[in-house]
Design a protein around this motif. Structure first.
Motif, PDB file in Angstrom:
ATOM      1  N   LEU A  80       3.731   6.197 -10.835  1.00 56.38           N
ATOM      2  CA  LEU A  80       4.123   5.571  -9.389  1.00 56.38           C
ATOM      3  C   LEU A  80       3.446   4.217  -9.657  1.00 56.38           C
ATOM      4  O   LEU A  80       2.050   4.120  -9.551  1.00 56.38           O
ATOM      5  CB  LEU A  80       3.908   6.294  -8.450  1.00 56.38           C
ATOM      6  CG  LEU A  80       4.064   5.790  -7.331  1.00 56.38           C
ATOM      7  CD1 LEU A  80       5.800   5.668  -6.995  1.00 56.38           C
ATOM      8  CD2 LEU A  80       3.667   6.319  -5.956  1.00 56.38           C
ATOM      9  N   VAL A  81       4.230   3.032  -9.248  1.00 60.30           N
ATOM     10  CA  VAL A  81       3.455   1.873  -8.986  1.00 60.30           C
ATOM     11  C   VAL A  81       3.832   1.650  -7.472  1.00 60.30           C
ATOM     12  O   VAL A  81       4.974   1.113  -7.256  1.00 60.30           O
ATOM     13  CB  VAL A  81       3.984   0.811 -10.205  1.00 60.30           C
ATOM     14  CG1 VAL A  81       3.056  -0.545  -9.750  1.00 60.30           C
ATOM     15  CG2 VAL A  81       3.866   1.139 -11.325  1.00 60.30           C
ATOM     16  N   VAL A 140       5.259   8.465  -0.377  1.00 63.67           N
ATOM     17  CA  VAL A 140       5.524   8.376  -1.772  1.00 63.67           C
ATOM     18  C   VAL A 140       4.414   8.648  -2.752  1.00 63.67           C
ATOM     19  O   VAL A 140       4.803   9.173  -3.806  1.00 63.67           O
ATOM     20  CB  VAL A 140       6.227   7.039  -2.161  1.00 63.67           C
ATOM     21  CG1 VAL A 140       4.965   5.841  -1.865  1.00 63.67           C
ATOM     22  CG2 VAL A 140       6.837   6.864  -3.434  1.00 63.67           C
ATOM     23  N   VAL A 141       3.124   8.605  -2.291  1.00 63.51           N
ATOM     24  CA  VAL A 141       2.085   8.866  -3.077  1.00 63.51           C
ATOM     25  C   VAL A 141       1.938  10.341  -3.092  1.00 63.51           C
ATOM     26  O   VAL A 141       1.711  11.132  -4.200  1.00 63.51           O
ATOM     27  CB  VAL A 141       0.849   8.233  -2.749  1.00 63.51           C
ATOM     28  CG1 VAL A 141      -0.463   8.832  -3.583  1.00 63.51           C
ATOM     29  CG2 VAL A 141       0.881   6.836  -2.871  1.00 63.51           C
ATOM     30  N   ASN A 142       2.204  11.174  -2.186  1.00 59.49           N
ATOM     31  CA  ASN A 142       2.277  12.377  -1.909  1.00 59.49           C
ATOM     32  C   ASN A 142       3.357  12.958  -2.914  1.00 59.49           C
ATOM     33  O   ASN A 142       3.015  14.109  -3.730  1.00 59.49           O
ATOM     34  CB  ASN A 142       2.541  13.016  -0.411  1.00 59.49           C
ATOM     35  CG  ASN A 142       1.646  12.838   0.562  1.00 59.49           C
ATOM     36  OD1 ASN A 142       1.331  11.519   0.877  1.00 59.49           O
ATOM     37  ND2 ASN A 142       1.029  13.753   1.216  1.00 59.49           N
ATOM     38  N   GLU A 143       4.579  12.379  -2.999  1.00 60.14           N
ATOM     39  CA  GLU A 143       5.417  12.719  -3.771  1.00 60.14           C
ATOM     40  C   GLU A 143       5.237  12.728  -5.078  1.00 60.14           C
ATOM     41  O   GLU A 143       5.576  13.604  -5.942  1.00 60.14           O
ATOM     42  CB  GLU A 143       6.887  12.097  -3.522  1.00 60.14           C
ATOM     43  CG  GLU A 143       7.444  12.376  -2.256  1.00 60.14           C
ATOM     44  CD  GLU A 143       8.464  11.357  -1.714  1.00 60.14           C
ATOM     45  OE1 GLU A 143       9.255  11.618  -0.534  1.00 60.14           O
ATOM     46  OE2 GLU A 143       8.536  10.364  -2.133  1.00 60.14           O
ATOM     47  N   ALA A 144       4.471  11.605  -5.484  1.00 62.88           N
ATOM     48  CA  ALA A 144       4.050  11.444  -6.729  1.00 62.88           C
ATOM     49  C   ALA A 144       3.217  12.382  -7.390  1.00 62.88           C
ATOM     50  O   ALA A 144       3.036  12.912  -8.677  1.00 62.88           O
ATOM     51  CB  ALA A 144       3.625   9.728  -6.890  1.00 62.88           C
ATOM     52  N   GLN A 151       2.323  12.736 -11.180  1.00 66.70           N
ATOM     53  CA  GLN A 151       2.430  11.445 -11.722  1.00 66.70           C
ATOM     54  C   GLN A 151       0.935  10.747 -11.713  1.00 66.70           C
ATOM     55  O   GLN A 151       0.131  11.174 -10.717  1.00 66.70           O
ATOM     56  CB  GLN A 151       3.310  10.705 -10.902  1.00 66.70           C
ATOM     57  CG  GLN A 151       4.783  10.837 -11.249  1.00 66.70           C
ATOM     58  CD  GLN A 151       5.798  10.076 -10.718  1.00 66.70           C
ATOM     59  OE1 GLN A 151       5.289   8.684 -10.431  1.00 66.70           O
ATOM     60  NE2 GLN A 151       6.782  10.360 -10.401  1.00 66.70           N
ATOM     61  N   ALA A 152       0.513   9.837 -12.516  1.00 66.08           N
ATOM     62  CA  ALA A 152      -0.321   8.914 -12.227  1.00 66.08           C
ATOM     63  C   ALA A 152       0.056   7.840 -11.262  1.00 66.08           C
ATOM     64  O   ALA A 152       1.322   7.782 -11.086  1.00 66.08           O
ATOM     65  CB  ALA A 152      -1.034   8.201 -13.731  1.00 66.08           C
ATOM     66  N   VAL A 153      -1.028   7.090 -10.555  1.00 65.53           N
ATOM     67  CA  VAL A 153      -0.503   6.558  -9.526  1.00 65.53           C
ATOM     68  C   VAL A 153      -1.534   5.076  -9.525  1.00 65.53           C
ATOM     69  O   VAL A 153      -2.659   5.206  -9.622  1.00 65.53           O
ATOM     70  CB  VAL A 153      -0.728   7.107  -8.110  1.00 65.53           C
ATOM     71  CG1 VAL A 153      -0.456   6.135  -6.879  1.00 65.53           C
ATOM     72  CG2 VAL A 153      -0.182   8.369  -7.931  1.00 65.53           C
ATOM     73  N   ILE A 154      -0.594   4.107  -9.399  1.00 69.00           N
ATOM     74  CA  ILE A 154      -1.115   2.675  -9.324  1.00 69.00           C
ATOM     75  C   ILE A 154      -1.067   2.130  -7.866  1.00 69.00           C
ATOM     76  O   ILE A 154       0.366   1.978  -7.626  1.00 69.00           O
ATOM     77  CB  ILE A 154      -0.675   1.797 -10.297  1.00 69.00           C
ATOM     78  CG1 ILE A 154      -1.098   2.226 -11.924  1.00 69.00           C
ATOM     79  CG2 ILE A 154      -1.527   0.282  -9.955  1.00 69.00           C
ATOM     80  CD1 ILE A 154      -0.329   1.260 -12.762  1.00 69.00           C
ATOM     81  N   ALA A 155      -1.925   2.083  -7.161  1.00 66.67           N
ATOM     82  CA  ALA A 155      -1.738   1.802  -5.596  1.00 66.67           C
ATOM     83  C   ALA A 155      -2.648   0.417  -5.305  1.00 66.67           C
ATOM     84  O   ALA A 155      -3.696   0.410  -5.876  1.00 66.67           O
ATOM     85  CB  ALA A 155      -2.000   2.894  -4.865  1.00 66.67           C
ATOM     86  N   ALA A 164      -6.142   6.471  -0.354  1.00 62.17           N
ATOM     87  CA  ALA A 164      -7.529   6.573  -0.084  1.00 62.17           C
ATOM     88  C   ALA A 164      -7.946   8.211  -0.033  1.00 62.17           C
ATOM     89  O   ALA A 164      -9.034   8.667  -0.386  1.00 62.17           O
ATOM     90  CB  ALA A 164      -7.929   6.276   1.247  1.00 62.17           C
ATOM     91  N   GLU A 165      -7.048   9.018   0.008  1.00 61.00           N
ATOM     92  CA  GLU A 165      -7.033  10.420   0.248  1.00 61.00           C
ATOM     93  C   GLU A 165      -6.889  11.114  -1.471  1.00 61.00           C
ATOM     94  O   GLU A 165      -7.183  11.874  -1.646  1.00 61.00           O
ATOM     95  CB  GLU A 165      -6.136  11.210   1.044  1.00 61.00           C
ATOM     96  CG  GLU A 165      -6.422  10.593   2.613  1.00 61.00           C
ATOM     97  CD  GLU A 165      -7.832  11.515   3.147  1.00 61.00           C
ATOM     98  OE1 GLU A 165      -8.413  12.153   2.425  1.00 61.00           O
ATOM     99  OE2 GLU A 165      -8.358  10.869   4.142  1.00 61.00           O
ATOM    100  N   LEU A 166      -5.789  10.680  -1.809  1.00 58.34           N
ATOM    101  CA  LEU A 166      -4.898  11.152  -3.029  1.00 58.34           C
ATOM    102  C   LEU A 166      -5.448  10.496  -4.507  1.00 58.34           C
ATOM    103  O   LEU A 166      -4.682  10.940  -5.567  1.00 58.34           O
ATOM    104  CB  LEU A 166      -3.344  11.305  -2.667  1.00 58.34           C
ATOM    105  CG  LEU A 166      -3.502  12.394  -1.726  1.00 58.34           C
ATOM    106  CD1 LEU A 166      -1.896  12.253  -1.235  1.00 58.34           C
ATOM    107  CD2 LEU A 166      -3.670  13.751  -1.871  1.00 58.34           C
ATOM    108  N   VAL A 167      -5.807   9.205  -4.374  1.00 58.67           N
ATOM    109  CA  VAL A 167      -6.174   8.588  -5.620  1.00 58.67           C
ATOM    110  C   VAL A 167      -7.396   8.369  -5.840  1.00 58.67           C
ATOM    111  O   VAL A 167      -7.677   7.433  -4.646  1.00 58.67           O
ATOM    112  CB  VAL A 167      -5.128   7.388  -5.655  1.00 58.67           C
ATOM    113  CG1 VAL A 167      -5.456   6.688  -7.093  1.00 58.67           C
ATOM    114  CG2 VAL A 167      -3.703   7.852  -5.618  1.00 58.67           C
TER     115      VAL A 167
END
Length: 206
Positions: free
Chosen positions: A107-108, A119-123, A128-132, A140-143
């Motif tokens: 997810l970007v 959307v980060v929760n969903e990813a 998925q890896a996440v670029i945020a 701040a909580e999930l990545v």
């Protein structure tokens, strides 16, 4: 008096989702999911992918969402990349959305302002890896930078390109995806919206 009662999704829908069958298994995919408006910065994501597409030949970009910048985003894609940048528009079928998430690896999500960002929760529920961007509250909580993704400034185009290149070329996405699921499990143990609501009700009685 402040009680922690986080935004949540139907995690089981994403954790158990099966890859949408119109997404070939032999391709890897970045995902942009959000409204196509300035604040969400979809053009930055499309520009970065177009710039990297030649060296990341096994990767595609999926754009999930619609809005005022839809046409402009499409115009950024040269003819030779039209088949590799797929614009899905707005999808109302939640099972279809979960299936698309299951077909993507990264997810970007680099908005200029995002108090939370489900959307980060969903990813992370999808593995998925996440670029945020640092503006994303849920990041701040999930990545954690370098563990399950990368956290960058929203307006740093070179950093965005570097993060996309690194997560793809070093095959980090698989390891990052596994860590994403672990981080979600750990976070949910301390962030329970039902407990938060009950605690807020109890607090209001005192």
């Amino acid at each position: 008096r402040i009680v922690r009662s986080p935004c949540e999704i139907d995690y089981s829908r994403f954790e158990k989702a099966v890859r949408a069958d119109d997404f070939p298994v032999d391709r890897k995919r970045f995902l942009f999911c959000g409204r196509m408006v300035d604040g969400k910065r979809p053009l930055s994501v499309v520009r970065a992918f177009v710039k990297l597409a030649k060296e990341l030949s096994e990767w595609d970009l999926i754009v999930l969402g619609d809005g005022a910048l839809d046409n402009e985003a499409r115009q950024l894609v040269p003819e030779e990349l039209v088949k590799r940048v797929r614009f899905e528009g707005f999808v109302s079928d939640e099972n279809r959305v979960a299936g698309i998430f299951a077909a993507c690896q990264v997810l970007v999500h680099v908005p200029a302002h995002e108090p939370w960002g489900l959307v980060v929760n969903e990813a992370v529920a999808s593995g998925q890896a996440v670029i945020a961007s640092r503006a994303v509250g849920s990041a701040a909580e999930l990545v954690t930078d370098g563990q399950n993704g990368f956290v960058i400034d929203h307006d740093d185009a070179p950093a965005l390109e570097a993060a996309m290149r690194q997560v793809a070329m070093a095959d980090l996405y698989a390891r990052f995806g596994r860590v994403s699921r672990e981080k979600l499990r750990a976070w949910r143990e301390t962030a329970d919206p039902v407990w938060g609501l009950r605690e807020a009700l109890r607090s209001g009685q005192t």
